[in-house]
Design a protein around this motif. Sequence first.
Motif, short mmCIF file in Angstrom:
data_model
loop_
_atom_site.label_atom_id
_atom_site.label_comp_id
_atom_site.label_asym_id
_atom_site.label_seq_id
_atom_site.Cartn_x
_atom_site.Cartn_y
_atom_site.Cartn_z
N GLU A 492 0.85 -0.89 -0.28
CA GLU A 492 0.12 0.02 -0.31
C GLU A 492 0.85 1.53 -0.35
OE1 GLU A 492 -3.66 2.10 1.87
OE2 GLU A 492 -3.73 0.08 2.79
N PRO A 493 0.98 1.66 -1.37
CA PRO A 493 1.82 3.38 -1.02
C PRO A 493 1.22 3.94 -0.76
CG PRO A 493 1.83 2.03 -3.33
CD PRO A 493 0.35 1.14 -2.73
N PHE A 494 1.67 5.17 0.02
CA PHE A 494 1.06 6.20 0.90
C PHE A 494 0.88 7.39 -0.86
CE2 PHE A 494 2.58 10.76 2.74
CZ PHE A 494 1.85 10.89 3.37
N ALA A 495 1.49 7.41 -1.23
CA ALA A 495 1.26 8.35 -2.50
C ALA A 495 1.13 9.46 -2.31
CB ALA A 495 -0.19 7.90 -2.90
N ARG A 496 1.88 10.11 -0.92
CA ARG A 496 1.37 11.55 -0.47
C ARG A 496 0.51 11.58 -0.19
NH1 ARG A 496 6.54 14.39 -2.76
NH2 ARG A 496 7.21 12.88 -3.96
N GLY A 497 0.29 10.61 0.65
CA GLY A 497 -1.74 10.88 0.65
C GLY A 497 -3.09 11.32 -0.14
N GLU A 498 -2.76 10.85 -1.44
CA GLU A 498 -3.05 12.52 -2.15
C GLU A 498 -4.16 11.06 -3.01
OE1 GLU A 498 -0.91 14.15 -4.62
OE2 GLU A 498 -0.37 15.48 -2.86
N LEU A 499 -5.15 10.52 -3.28
CA LEU A 499 -5.79 10.46 -4.48
C LEU A 499 -5.29 10.85 -6.20
CD1 LEU A 499 -9.18 10.41 -3.09
CD2 LEU A 499 -7.77 8.85 -2.66
N LEU A 500 -5.71 10.03 -7.09
CA LEU A 500 -5.39 10.75 -8.08
C LEU A 500 -6.73 10.97 -8.45
CD1 LEU A 500 -3.26 7.99 -7.43
CD2 LEU A 500 -3.45 7.91 -10.01
N PRO A 501 -6.69 12.06 -9.79
CA PRO A 501 -5.14 12.38 -10.52
C PRO A 501 -4.19 13.06 -9.87
CG PRO A 501 -7.02 13.74 -10.93
CD PRO A 501 -7.56 13.07 -10.07
N SER A 502 -2.47 12.37 -9.32
CA SER A 502 -1.86 13.86 -8.90
C SER A 502 -0.39 13.04 -9.56
CB SER A 502 -1.81 13.22 -7.62
OG SER A 502 -0.31 14.22 -6.81
N ASP A 503 0.04 14.32 -10.29
CA ASP A 503 1.36 13.17 -11.10
C ASP A 503 1.99 12.24 -9.87
OD1 ASP A 503 0.26 13.88 -13.24
OD2 ASP A 503 1.72 16.24 -13.61
N LEU A 504 2.65 13.37 -9.03
CA LEU A 504 3.03 12.73 -7.76
C LEU A 504 3.20 11.84 -6.84
CD1 LEU A 504 4.58 16.26 -5.36
CD2 LEU A 504 6.12 14.45 -6.75
N ALA A 505 1.54 11.83 -6.91
CA ALA A 505 1.09 10.11 -5.97
C ALA A 505 2.10 9.16 -7.36
CB ALA A 505 -0.63 10.80 -5.71
N GLU A 506 1.50 9.47 -7.96
CA GLU A 506 1.14 8.19 -9.84
C GLU A 506 2.74 8.08 -9.81
OE1 GLU A 506 0.56 8.34 -14.05
OE2 GLU A 506 -1.28 8.77 -13.51
N ALA A 507 3.20 8.93 -9.61
CA ALA A 507 5.49 8.63 -9.59
C ALA A 507 5.94 7.42 -8.59
CB ALA A 507 5.86 10.65 -9.83
N ASP A 508 4.87 8.01 -6.88
CA ASP A 508 5.31 7.69 -6.40
C ASP A 508 4.89 6.09 -6.36
OD1 ASP A 508 6.74 9.87 -4.74
OD2 ASP A 508 5.21 9.87 -3.82
N ILE A 509 3.62 6.29 -6.62
CA ILE A 509 3.02 3.99 -6.45
C ILE A 509 3.67 3.51 -7.73
CG2 ILE A 509 0.69 3.16 -7.60
CD1 ILE A 509 -0.57 5.97 -6.24
N LEU A 510 4.36 3.94 -9.01
CA LEU A 510 4.69 3.65 -10.06
C LEU A 510 6.05 3.02 -9.65
CD1 LEU A 510 3.77 5.06 -13.38
CD2 LEU A 510 2.94 3.05 -12.28
N GLN A 511 7.24 4.17 -8.31
CA GLN A 511 8.30 3.64 -8.12
C GLN A 511 7.95 2.75 -7.17
OE1 GLN A 511 10.34 7.12 -7.33
NE2 GLN A 511 12.13 6.07 -6.34
N SER A 512 7.04 2.79 -6.11
CA SER A 512 6.40 1.74 -5.32
C SER A 512 7.08 0.19 -5.78
CB SER A 512 5.29 2.26 -4.25
OG SER A 512 5.74 3.39 -3.77
N ILE A 513 6.44 0.29 -7.06
CA ILE A 513 5.90 -0.94 -7.63
C ILE A 513 6.90 -1.42 -8.05
CG2 ILE A 513 5.09 -2.19 -9.60
CD1 ILE A 513 2.13 -0.65 -9.33
N LYS A 514 8.38 -1.11 -8.70
CA LYS A 514 9.43 -1.11 -8.90
C LYS A 514 10.26 -1.17 -8.00
CE LYS A 514 8.90 -0.48 -13.33
NZ LYS A 514 8.81 -1.13 -14.53
N ASP A 515 10.43 -0.47 -6.89
CA ASP A 515 11.44 -1.11 -6.06
C ASP A 515 10.38 -2.46 -5.26
OD1 ASP A 515 12.85 0.30 -3.73
OD2 ASP A 515 11.34 -0.60 -2.31
N ALA A 516 9.23 -2.71 -4.79
CA ALA A 516 9.35 -3.90 -4.66
C ALA A 516 9.53 -5.23 -5.59
CB ALA A 516 7.42 -3.73 -4.33
N GLU A 517 9.38 -5.20 -6.78
CA GLU A 517 9.81 -6.09 -7.17
C GLU A 517 11.36 -6.20 -8.24
OE1 GLU A 517 6.27 -4.97 -10.90
OE2 GLU A 517 8.89 -4.67 -11.84
N PHE A 518 11.62 -5.16 -6.86
CA PHE A 518 13.54 -5.19 -6.70
C PHE A 518 13.67 -5.78 -5.84
CE2 PHE A 518 17.34 -3.50 -4.37
CZ PHE A 518 18.10 -4.03 -5.53
#
Length: 675
Positions: A492-518
């Motif tokens: 469960e990503p924090f995503a800056r505590g924001e709902l989408l659409p939010s460019d920062l939140a979306e970037a954090d979610i995608l990076q969380s997924i990549k980090d988990a895959e690592f």
Amino acid sequence: MFYPVKNADRGTRNVRIKRAITALSLLILLALLTALVGFYRHRAARYTPDLPVTAVALSDHASVIGVYKWRICGPFVAATEDQHYTPLTERNMLLHDYLHDIHGAETPLHIALPRTNIGISFDRDPAAEDKAPITKQEFLNQDITFPTPDIKTQLLYWGEYHVFKVVYAAAFLDSPNEQDVILLSATNSPIKIWLNDQFQTQSSPGSVGEYWYAHVGTVVHLRTGKNTLLIKMLCFPFRNDFAVWIATREGAYAFIREHGGLFDLSAQLVIPRGEPIVLAPILSIYDRGKDTLKSYSILDQRGRVVRHGPLTEPTIDTSYIPDGLYSLSLKYDALTVGELIFLGNPVTRLKEYQTQCIRGARINVPCAGLSRLATTVKDASAGFAVDKQKLLVSLIANFEWSIHRLPLYDGLTDEVPRVRLISFISKIDHTIQYYYMHVPSGVPPSRHIPLAVILPTSAPILPFFDNWITLHPASLLKYSRFADRYKMAVIEPFARGELLPSDLAEADILQSIKDAEFRIAIDKSRVYLAGECGGGRSAFLLAEDHPDMFGGISTIGAATGVDTAVRDQEASRQNVLLRLRNIAFIPTRITHGAEDYHSPVRQANVLLEKGAKVGFHPELVLLPGDSEFGYVESYRKMFEVFSISKRSHMSADTVFGKSDNGTSRNYDAAQPYDH
């Protein structure tokens, strides 16, 4: 020879007189007892109210029966000194007979006031109504049939009584025969239960919280005919819920498993040095008697057993066990359940963590959480309220795991869900960001497993350690139970505590997924999106932006809206319904409560209608009520679909239009919706 005939006759006569006196005394006593029993029967008949009836005809095909019909009596506003939640407040309010205040009684049950007939509307969302102070003293004493066993008192009193109060609910259980059954209750408020004027059980002190599940249960005996059931609930100023089911033993076991299993095994999760672990009363339903194989184990966080033994009492001795974080694992025959507990004084641990962070801990140690941990340790209610103790144990656990560098693949089999705090450096603004992760137990590190990404729901935008995602760990623990069942990881990503659409939140979610895959072996064809309410809407928006990444979408009460018109750019970015063509090939399940007025099912119907025009055909699962706690668990339905879904190739007619940040922002032609 001399025969004392006269003395013998006199002795016989005395014996006869004594026997006559004894017999007469017994007759008088029997008459008095008969009169007394008659008096109490008359009194009971006089006082027993005409309650709504629920038939309890249990069978293999009806092993769990919910109680929908209740006589509601209340609210009774607590005394001024009880307007704070403390152990003394809870004790006082559960002990005080508020029915006596209106010339009635809890036992034998007597509801004295005249009936009321106040209209109750169930087709509304009380969360959207004003949280006004006390405005009118509207007291209920009436029969109410609720849409589901989930009894929401805020539907009865939302516009007033924002104080600590007590509400009674009474009903008749009509049994076709004498039978022993399991009485189950779920609540997020303290309750006390009587059957046939006999106290049966009550919630463990402090066992309340935002998330509720079956944590009250006991074996009760129903006599043939009508049985009086009385529930007393201590209500907090706002939301309060309870539900009651009658079940066979096997039906109760299946019902609890359906909802994620047992939680809160210990009455308290933070146990002072030398104090015993007091087991929750609901565990008694798994005790079938002397033939039940019962045992406990206390393990440290490396899986080493520090104490083990048979369960002969509802308490477990902790003497001579060093302070620290432990797993409590319980076995009842084939059932194994577990949870994290902390033994000792959290203040000592806090000081140790402060020292670690002053020395310069690495990024993986959550030093930014010290302030939240200190606040929670100092909170007086954390020594009592289990929801606060869940937070305390969650924070301590993540410090312990980080400092001691315990691996994500722990290999432990104690059935304890471990939700790990993970940090990373944002590629956008180089700040430290966080997400929570759970890896299923018993999975070898080399095995590629599915990943469920839970997107956060609506909440005030606050720093990570002050946000809903951290303050309420119960939801993640429940997600983890189902992730274990289906052998998948969950984040469960924090995503800056924001709902989408939010460019920062979306970037954090995608990076969380990549980090988990690592960090762990993830099957990239089985990365799924999930969310509730606003989080469900975010899941759709993220999938529409990156449809090639996800193998499935599953939401609960997704706030997808009903507006199908293309408007200005910002409004269109927020609208799920405008780019459904992009996800037409992604397996999708949308779960809604049929009577959920916070996120109405009408939104799902609009989505289905709009999706059908562009080849998107999600599965709609309708659950009774608001899907909170029915016979079917909405979380299980969410995860169930992931076990059979896999990313497929994109269809040829999928429309992509990449914006500057690489997301798909082409909108389908607007289709007006007939309101």
